[in-house]
Design a protein around this motif. Structure first.
Motif, PDB file in Angstrom:
ATOM      1  N   THR A   1      -8.334  -8.874  16.736  1.00 10.79           N
ATOM      2  CA  THR A   1      -9.033  -7.603  16.610  1.00 10.79           C
ATOM      3  C   THR A   1      -8.132  -6.554  15.961  1.00 10.79           C
ATOM      4  O   THR A   1      -8.573  -5.769  15.127  1.00 10.79           O
ATOM      5  CB  THR A   1      -9.477  -7.099  17.997  1.00 10.79           C
ATOM      6  N   ARG A   2      -6.855  -6.581  16.374  1.00 12.77           N
ATOM      7  CA  ARG A   2      -5.917  -5.599  15.827  1.00 12.77           C
ATOM      8  C   ARG A   2      -5.756  -5.784  14.317  1.00 12.77           C
ATOM      9  O   ARG A   2      -5.820  -4.834  13.548  1.00 12.77           O
ATOM     10  CB  ARG A   2      -4.563  -5.768  16.516  1.00 12.77           C
TER      11      ARG A   2
ATOM     12  N   THR B   1      -9.315  -0.767   7.921  1.00  7.75           N
ATOM     13  CA  THR B   1      -8.766   0.536   7.559  1.00  7.75           C
ATOM     14  C   THR B   1      -8.170   0.497   6.156  1.00  7.75           C
ATOM     15  O   THR B   1      -8.390   1.395   5.344  1.00  7.75           O
ATOM     16  CB  THR B   1      -7.685   0.945   8.569  1.00  7.75           C
TER      17      THR B   1
ATOM     18  N   HIS C   1     -11.022 -13.103   5.316  1.00  7.39           N
ATOM     19  CA  HIS C   1     -11.747 -14.365   5.454  1.00  7.39           C
ATOM     20  C   HIS C   1     -11.097 -15.281   6.479  1.00  7.39           C
ATOM     21  O   HIS C   1     -11.764 -16.117   7.089  1.00  7.39           O
ATOM     22  CB  HIS C   1     -11.826 -15.079   4.108  1.00  7.39           C
TER      23      HIS C   1
ATOM     24  N   SER D   1      -8.944  -4.829  12.445  1.00  2.00           N
ATOM     25  CA  SER D   1      -9.179  -3.390  12.307  1.00  2.00           C
ATOM     26  C   SER D   1      -8.193  -2.790  11.305  1.00  2.00           C
ATOM     27  O   SER D   1      -8.531  -1.860  10.556  1.00  2.00           O
ATOM     28  CB  SER D   1      -9.116  -2.746  13.690  1.00  2.00           C
TER      29      SER D   1
ATOM     30  N   ASP E   1      -7.463 -10.350  21.126  1.00  2.00           N
ATOM     31  CA  ASP E   1      -6.962  -8.993  20.990  1.00  2.00           C
ATOM     32  C   ASP E   1      -6.086  -8.859  19.743  1.00  2.00           C
ATOM     33  O   ASP E   1      -6.208  -7.886  18.987  1.00  2.00           O
ATOM     34  CB  ASP E   1      -6.175  -8.645  22.250  1.00  2.00           C
TER      35      ASP E   1
ATOM     36  N   ARG F   1      -8.180 -14.400  25.424  1.00  2.00           N
ATOM     37  CA  ARG F   1      -8.456 -12.979  25.284  1.00  2.00           C
ATOM     38  C   ARG F   1      -7.307 -12.288  24.562  1.00  2.00           C
ATOM     39  O   ARG F   1      -7.502 -11.401  23.729  1.00  2.00           O
ATOM     40  CB  ARG F   1      -8.667 -12.335  26.661  1.00  2.00           C
ATOM     41  N   ASP F   2      -6.084 -12.769  24.854  1.00  2.00           N
ATOM     42  CA  ASP F   2      -4.919 -12.202  24.190  1.00  2.00           C
ATOM     43  C   ASP F   2      -4.958 -12.494  22.683  1.00  2.00           C
ATOM     44  O   ASP F   2      -4.698 -11.617  21.860  1.00  2.00           O
ATOM     45  CB  ASP F   2      -3.661 -12.810  24.823  1.00  2.00           C
TER      46      ASP F   2
ATOM     47  N   MET G   1       0.839  -1.202   0.000  1.00  4.44           N
ATOM     48  CA  MET G   1       0.000   0.000   0.000  1.00  4.44           C
ATOM     49  C   MET G   1       0.869   1.246   0.000  1.00  4.44           C
ATOM     50  O   MET G   1       0.604   2.196  -0.742  1.00  4.44           O
ATOM     51  CB  MET G   1      -0.891  -0.016   1.256  1.00  4.44           C
TER      52      MET G   1
ATOM     53  N   LYS H   1      -6.790  -5.251  -2.891  1.00  2.00           N
ATOM     54  CA  LYS H   1      -8.091  -5.421  -2.257  1.00  2.00           C
ATOM     55  C   LYS H   1      -8.464  -6.897  -2.200  1.00  2.00           C
ATOM     56  O   LYS H   1      -9.018  -7.371  -1.206  1.00  2.00           O
ATOM     57  CB  LYS H   1      -9.152  -4.628  -3.020  1.00  2.00           C
ATOM     58  N   ARG H   2      -8.156  -7.624  -3.268  1.00  2.45           N
ATOM     59  CA  ARG H   2      -8.448  -9.056  -3.262  1.00  2.45           C
ATOM     60  C   ARG H   2      -7.662  -9.763  -2.172  1.00  2.45           C
ATOM     61  O   ARG H   2      -8.166 -10.679  -1.529  1.00  2.45           O
ATOM     62  CB  ARG H   2      -8.082  -9.671  -4.609  1.00  2.45           C
TER      63      ARG H   2
ATOM     64  N   ALA I   1      -9.160  -9.285   1.114  1.00  4.83           N
ATOM     65  CA  ALA I   1     -10.349 -10.128   1.281  1.00  4.83           C
ATOM     66  C   ALA I   1      -9.942 -11.526   1.737  1.00  4.83           C
ATOM     67  O   ALA I   1     -10.586 -12.130   2.596  1.00  4.83           O
ATOM     68  CB  ALA I   1     -11.143 -10.188  -0.014  1.00  4.83           C
TER      69      ALA I   1
ATOM     70  N   ARG J   1      -8.884  -1.513   3.645  1.00  6.69           N
ATOM     71  CA  ARG J   1      -9.926  -1.620   2.616  1.00  6.69           C
ATOM     72  C   ARG J   1     -10.570  -0.260   2.369  1.00  6.69           C
ATOM     73  O   ARG J   1     -10.828   0.113   1.227  1.00  6.69           O
ATOM     74  CB  ARG J   1     -10.986  -2.630   3.043  1.00  6.69           C
ATOM     75  N   ASP J   2     -10.802   0.470   3.439  1.00  4.80           N
ATOM     76  CA  ASP J   2     -11.366   1.795   3.280  1.00  4.80           C
ATOM     77  C   ASP J   2     -10.403   2.706   2.525  1.00  4.80           C
ATOM     78  O   ASP J   2     -10.789   3.444   1.615  1.00  4.80           O
ATOM     79  CB  ASP J   2     -11.682   2.362   4.664  1.00  4.80           C
ATOM     80  N   THR J   3      -9.115   2.613   2.885  1.00  2.00           N
ATOM     81  CA  THR J   3      -8.101   3.443   2.226  1.00  2.00           C
ATOM     82  C   THR J   3      -8.004   3.102   0.747  1.00  2.00           C
ATOM     83  O   THR J   3      -7.853   3.986  -0.097  1.00  2.00           O
ATOM     84  CB  THR J   3      -6.737   3.231   2.910  1.00  2.00           C
TER      85      THR J   3
END
Lengths: 321, 321, 321, 321, 321
Positions: free
Chosen positions: E229-230, E237, E193, E233, E226, E222-223, E161, E185-186, E189, E239-241
């Motif tokens: 999740t990172r 971001t 997945h 997220s 976490d 939980r770790d 990117m 982008k592919r 994805a 994909r939006d960019t």
């Protein structure tokens, strides 16, 4: 304007009542009263508020009209606001019907719509064993009638969409298509405003905690909810498709532009080469032998035509013309 | 700046109080105090914090202003922050009102807004049986007034949208339309910031667990919530429509471009063919019989005009000119 | 049209029944009846409603067809509506299957689809220890068969997507690509309408409170749910990819336009410079020495060719030609 | 690097401690220890893990840094990771602070950031009645300081947005605007990564079940949550606005293109008509009477100028030039 | 293909087992068996199903592969499917690992991936006090290894990117950039997945009701959650960019087009004015005094050059050339 005011007992019609006798019948244990108003005046609403003991806020709502579709519970009674949507000259006209439901009465006020509910009353009177279920069933029958009238509206919108799709890749119709798509999107918004809030509200009339008047007819409300979900999902799909279709129209404009530019370029080249040739033989050099030839002129014309013809064929082949 | 400070008993006005006597009346069992400030100074807020025993954090909030709309519960009292939105010269001006509600008092502080609440006080004093419901009802009356003032703002935005839509397919106005759509989108964002958080907060004042001061007036708060939902959904629809409208504007620009290019191409072709003809008869070949004819020149002009005219008609017919 | 009507006992086929004997077998404790209809007439549905005591609303649904995929619970029985999707000549054909499940019977009605369930019946009869689980297992087997048939459809769509992606950056194919992408997006919508509501409905057949007939086969329904989740997520990804791909196609059109414009500009420059030169030597000044030179003309031609050649090379190098 | 290590008793500073004496004070009932590290080495973290009995996983997290903002509960203690965002030369620099909170201690480790917390310590020491609330209050004070520092960052981004908006409809600045919008969008992503996860985590420190160390300071955490919600919603609005602004910039480019094309077409027409006229009078017909006139030439020039002038005025009027 | 089959007791390796002895060890109270297969044949899976008593459906899943990442509970055991993603020649290769966890065994089957778990086994054997936690800890260790391998993949995508961003405003590279953005982008994805469904599934391994084998290791899961999740997220971001970046590329194409058109227009004007001048002096009027001047020709050339030069400077200044 009063349309009907009828008392029923055990699912059978008892009598047409004058408004003032409503309170007499409300007291009777098995009795059930069904009143229909149309474009009610403030005075009529005041009268109804008094007879049925409606809450100030819902009477206020009925007076003002212009409600979002909603279902509100007041102690033992229910207030339902629905939109009535109709296609008139390919526009959507929106009317409203407010329904007040109590343990043993139902009052419907229809505003700005000529779509009546006589057929609902007829159907209910033909099926006394269902009408015996009371206010809950009549509420269902009214809702079912309102929701069933959304389907032809949706069908109309889908027909329009198909019309657009048939010519979406046609050249030169992009702007007209976009105009129709924009119009169509607005219509879907109107229908969605009628459908989505009602769908959400009806979802609370079955399954979990349910208002008392609806407990015996939960499966009927699930059916209404199912119809609303179907329309709602069709609207969402159409809105998404409209978005894509606008993108497609934009693309056809750009592609058309490319074709115009190619033609422009091709013809410019053909004329320019001819101009260059005539320019050359128009120069004033003293010694230009071909100018003296007897057949110089026709040969020159042939050369020009040949070169232009060659270019023309070339552009035709590479699809620029 | 103090506007009002009034004590009520059983829904009836008792007396206008000087600020210092507030604490005397707060003790009386049936008494209820309603204070209104405008653009309060820090000193005034300190005084109020002392009289009513406000929490440090809410006093801090009131001093700073610029709150998101919100409703916060502190033990027995409630802090409500709302935005007041007004159209001034087609711009949106945002003021704020902070309301502190206790068991037997209500304090409103209005900042940067000239929209007062005298009408709310008048209405409450005219309806003692409702005012008797206490702080919860006054809070509702204030909220209702604030929310009712959002409707004309929304109407104004919708009028602007309609103005744009009327000329959205007009040629040459695309940029102006986009400029207005962009401006309109910003205004919807301002209104949405006032409406959406308040809607979410008011949704907790009825139905489930409800702050003590609001229990007797839940149905009123549901009404406020319903109004906010209506505006919120209108805003969302408008924002979506604005997005589509910008796409439409972009398309009209592209379509216009195609038309310009077509005209450019057509005129270029007409002039180019004329140039080629004059070039041909400007060549210097010795034997070009037509140059010697007596009517050669006018015939040539006629030929050129005829060819150009033919092309012109051709382009007119195929809609390029 | 009746396809099968079979009674099973302890997982073993007992007998093919005539429809009229259904009620005799329904009473037997260990007996389980499995009926399959195809494109059922109203009369057949009436008969079934009578035999199995179906609810009015579901019988109505079965008569009308065109349901959204859904699972509805009626007391002890279950009504399941599913879409059957099939690729026919690269279009998607949608049929329906309605399944009515009771404690000891299962009735399936297939409409507008030639994809039968004989293989499901065969599989069940080969595994009596599973068939003994009763109606819940047969329901699972039918669902599993329907869902498994979505996979080749999805594969077909993905193959089409790959075909488009292979030529997405090819010049001149933008419009054809967009046309195919638009078509593909519509197909994904059809498949999504079959998959998503069913996925949501199946999610309620395991885990929390589960309809009685499904309790012993929860893990099987979780498996079906997992398959549906997989297809659903593949569809969502594809829809997102289609959106991006349309943007890409739009970009290729614009880039192509730039290239056309560059070529147009380059050739215009080359011809224009030649025209200027011929124009200069075509001027009628008395004293233009080069016009008198013996080699003036060929030199002039060489100059023109040289200048044009130089420009041509220049444009070639800077990639405009 | 150790910055502070202080023991407090009843909200009053007791002593600066050397690290090794921490465990001695941890045992005392009313005592509370507050340690601040900066860019801690692995050895320092090991020491702290030993003194305070930190869980392996959080010590690991502290060593690696690069955490998402989060709040994790370990038995009686809490681990909080926050991002510190600062504008440096119009870029955003992101540091981290990890806070470990126990019943009677708080340990903060600040990494890659020069924004210290001395002011927080000073404020706490000035308000012993609040400091007496213990670790929960210090955690709040630290969070409040971190979150308050997001506001100037957000203000900076909004100032940049306004700068762009002022010139968004200016011609020729589209690409620069888009470049700045793209840059701005990236910065909002950085800030959002700091704000949103923290907002979600802080939402669990008040209201429902709350970690023991935070119970007495719930209202303070609600205040922090409110601030985070405000920033978060401002970021979301900005991101949405940026999207629209990019669309607007694209439109200005297209509109500019139309204007360029119109000018191109207009000038092309003017020059082409002049060329046609000169071509006509450059033809070699024998009988062209005007060529013989004494004032033929100046008249011809005047005609050409007149025609071109007429066209020029025409284009000026129709706004093509 | 069998890779390992080891029995552990109290966190210490007991013995490498032949497959057939598994059932002997499974019975021992403190014993724990860890089996690792790679690209297992159907026969091997059948064997494992028999030894460990796996459910039919999960054995089926293991045979077919191509699962969505998921965690399914079967009575006391757990089935976990994860994707293994690896960058190979700047493409992403996706393998799978299926893990079956029981009270005292763990079985992992790795498919289509050469990334082994020997390092995990080594780490576990080095930490017997953790290995003693049993199957739950080994499951965590495997998950942690799989998830840790997503980070370099994400880093690789972010590097790509950044490469694109460095040249996103470069002229002429728009199409190449869009091609890379589409490819990127592919890839996001593919990674999404792998990550998102796993994140959702792991979220159920701590906090609320947790499968028995995971209760003692909740903090470890939980770790893992976490970490997921990172990454998740970060992917969102990106994909939006990418979406914004494609818009930016489209804009650079349009801006470039404007520049090309400006150049085209400028050069067309320069050549056209020269052509008009040569045309004028090429006219055949009898009385054109300048044609007779001795220096007429060079003066004419100078005039032409001057006018063209003036235009050139004009266009240069207004940035059209």
């Amino acid at each position: 304007m009063l349309i009907n005011c009828v008392a029923y007992q055990n699912g059978v019609k008892l009598a047409d009542l004058p408004i003032d006798e409503i309170s007499d019948y409300l007291g009777r244990p098995d009795c059930f009263i069904w009143v229909a108003l149309r474009d009610a005046s403030d005075a009529e609403i005041d009268k109804m508020q008094e007879e049925f003991g409606l809450h100030d806020l819902v009477a206020e709502d009925a007076r003002h009209g212009q409600q979002r579709p909603k279902i509100e519970e007041y102690d033992e009674s229910l207030f339902v606001a629905m939109h009535m949507v109709k296609v008139v000259d390919s526009n959507l006209e929106v009317g409203e019907v407010s329904v007040f439901v109590g343990r043993n009465f139902i009052l419907s006020i229809r505003n700005r719509s000529d779509q009546g509910f006589q057929s609902v009353r007829d159907r209910c009177e033909r099926e006394p064993e269902l009408l015996r279920l009371g206010a809950g069933f009549v509420l269902y029958a009214l809702m079912d009638a309102v929701v069933d009238r959304y389907f032809p509206v949706m069908d109309d919108l889908e027909t329009q969409m198909e019309t657009i799709e048939e010519r979406i890749f046609e050249k030169g119709s992009a702007l007209a298509n976009i105009e129709m798509l924009y119009e169509l999107k607005r219509k879907t918004a109107v229908l969605k405003h009628a459908v989505t809030p009602l769908m959400e509200a009806v979802g609370k009339l079955y399954g979990g905690r349910v208002p008392p008047v609806c407990t015996t007819t939960q499966e009927y409300f699930r059916d209404v909810h199912d119809h609303l979900t179907r329309i709602n999902s069709a609207i969402d799909t159409m809105r998404d498709t409209i978005g894509t279709a606008i993108l497609v129209c934009q693309s056809t404009v750009s592609v058309e532009q490319n074709e115009i530019n190619k033609q422009l370029a091709a013809w410019a080249a053909i004329f320019a080469i001819a101009t260059v040739f005539t320019g050359i033989w128009g120069m004033n050099f003293k010694f230009m032998p071909e100018l003296q030839w007897g057949y110089g002129y026709p040969v020159a014309l042939l050369v020009i035509i040949a070169v232009c013809g060659f270019l023309y064929r070339h552009f035709k082949r590479s699809d620029w013309l």
